[in-house]
Design a protein around this motif. Structure first.
Motif: not given
Length: 534
Positions: A13, A41, A46, A49, A354-357, A360, A437
């Motif tokens: 994340y 988080l 996830v 970070l 990889t999830l970008y802030y 979600e 998500t």
């Protein structure tokens, strides 16, 4: 095994620290803010970070101009704040990945001040200095990634220094062994503080052509594109000597258990995969940004996945990225409905996501008035739509003033719909993209097939992409409709039977999966297939 390696089984994340949570009332996010939001988080599910740069910096480029590699900028807090954040992240089972910016420092770094003080200074060769061209002017035709010449003349010493980005970001000379060892010691400094890995900024830039030859013209350049596209960057980046440098970084990390090395690389797939290094001695995860740039069509995405899977070196672990701090957000590119389908794609393809802030929440691009632009690239080349600020806006947490991000006006504007598009409002809404998500992450964690299983294509049409993830006798199928119209596809006999685990739409179809699979507009289905007999 893959399921025992956290960076293979887990989800990263990305946090842009200026925009996650402000706790001291200056309108800018900080480390204490990240610490206070760790529970989000953990709730989301996830595993790690990744924090964009937090080092001391004049902030000419948002912290990517580092003035001290072994401290924290007061804007974000202190080393004590950082240590507390690492400790509390680990208590929650979260890993912490730090941004490492080794290609260039700030022009205010003590190293550069020494380097430019005289031609005989011991640190002169820690940066890239060259005499003017024979007829005067810059040593070659290299262009800065932010526009203009990549060379700046220093009157005091009569030479030019090279900067791939701003003139306030002089490039370090990785051919100098003393500089190289100093940077390796920097990695050790943070590893000793408990950092679980590094994302290495512009890793493909670290080594340049030692002869400093001109870059050739780009035949595909058209007016209106960023200036950097005028030339093909064949001598100023992606030099083959880079592999030795990355192997050196990897050796440092290998001296510590369970660490990960991630490389930022904007290159075609055939070049990207070389950064795994000979015998996998390079980056564990050369960042794969292909989904950011491919057209959002089923056949194009399927072809991309097929090419990437086919060109991975044996044992190389894949990874996928939909958005980041330098690129338009996924919802801005494909719309809110397809952002939900994109979330299913990201979290069900083989490899580390990889999830970008904010993704979600389906965060959109945010309009930035001209008088509030912060991005130096946008200031240098205005009017061509390259500003990165719209993807860096504050995280909306709730309906309180300033979306719970700060007690004062944030450094960048909030998303216009923050009263409804925020964590508190969407957290308990069964149909929200946040709930979707979280559910997808939970399914990925529960099922080995989704976490580390094999990828197998099933079918693709102009509108629909269907693929299988399987581990042992566990089989989960993803069926994605990348259009707004209903679509029906016919499944092979051996993939019939099973039930829907989750739909990207509010209601999950209850009917068993048969030969004809109908997808509603903008619908993705995750289907658990009947287990095969042993």
């Amino acid at each position: 095994m893959a399921e025992r390696t956290w960076w293979k089984r887990g989800i990263v994340y990305q946090i842009y620290p200026r925009s996650f949570q402000d706790t001291n009332g200056d309108g800018v996010g900080d480390l204490e803010g990240i610490r206070r939001r760790l529970d989000h988080l953990a709730w989301l599910g996830v595993d790690a970070l990744w924090i964009s740069p937090i080092y001391p910096s004049p902030m000419a480029d948002g912290g990517y101009d580092v003035a001290d590699y072994r401290d924290i900028d007061p804007l974000f807090g202190s080393l004590a704040d950082f240590d507390r954040l690492v400790g509390e992240a680990h208590e929650r089972g979260l890993k912490l990945i730090l941004d490492f910016v080794p290609n260039h420092s700030s022009s205010q770094h003590a190293w550069f001040r020494e380097s430019r003080s005289s031609r005989t200074n011991p640190k002169r060769d820690w940066y890239i200095w060259r005499d003017p061209a024979p007829g005067g002017g810059p040593p070659n035709n290299w262009i800065s990634n932010f526009g203009g010449s990549a060379w700046t003349f220093d009157e005091a010493t009569g030479q030019y220094y090279y900067h791939a980005f701003l003139k306030e970001q002089p490039d370090l000379n990785w051919r100098n062994p003393e500089l190289r060892e100093a940077m390796f010691d920097t990695l050790r400094f943070w590893l000793e503080r408990g950092v679980d890995g590094f994302r290495v900024d512009v890793i493909w830039h670290l080594m340049k052509d030692p002869e400093m030859r001109d870059n050739p013209p780009n035949p595909g350049y058209t007016p209106g594109q960023p200036a950097i596209n005028r030339l093909l960057q064949i001598h100023s980046a992606d030099h083959p000597d880079i592999y030795g440098v990355i192997a050196g970084m990897r050796k440092v990390l290998d001296g510590y258990p369970d660490r990960v090395l991630i490389g930022e690389i904007y290159l075609p797939i055939e070049r990207l995969v070389t950064y795994y290094g000979p015998d996998l001695t390079g980056a564990h995860l050369p960042f794969n940004f292909q989904l950011i740039h491919t057209t959002w069509r089923a056949r194009d995405i399927e072809a991309l996945v097929r090419e990437y899977e086919g060109k991975l070196p044996e044992g190389g672990w894949p990874n996928w990225v939909l958005s980041n701090h330098d690129q338009p957000r996924i919802a801005a590119r494909v719309g809110q409905a397809q952002a939900r389908v994109a979330a299913m794609l990201l979290l069900t393809l083989r490899g580390t996501p990889t999830l970008y802030y904010g993704d979600e929440l389906g965060m959109p691009a945010v309009h930035i008035p001209r008088d509030r632009v912060q991005d130096p690239w946008e200031k240098n080349e205005p009017g061509i739509g390259i500003g990165r600020d719209p993807s860096r806006t504050p995280m909306p947490w709730d309906r309180s003033p300033n979306a719970g991000f700060s007690s004062v006006e944030p450094w960048l504007p909030l998303n216009q719909d923050w009263h409804s598009r925020n964590v508190a409002a969407m957290r308990d809404e069964p149909a929200s993209i946040l709930t979707l998500t979280r559910n997808l992450i939970a399914l990925r964690r529960e099922r080995k097939s989704l976490m580390v299983g094999r990828y197998a294509p099933v079918l693709v049409t102009d509108e629909v992409f269907v693929y299988l993830r399987e581990a042992g006798d566990e089989r989960v199928m993803a069926a994605l409709n990348l259009t707004g119209d209903p679509q029906t596809v016919h499944l092979p006999d051996h993939l019939q039977g099973g039930h829907v685990l989750v739909s990207t739409l509010a209601q999950v179809p209850a009917n068993p999966v048969g030969g004809a699979l109908t997808l509603r507009g903008h619908e993705g289905l995750l289907i658990e297939l009947t287990r095969q007999a042993a």
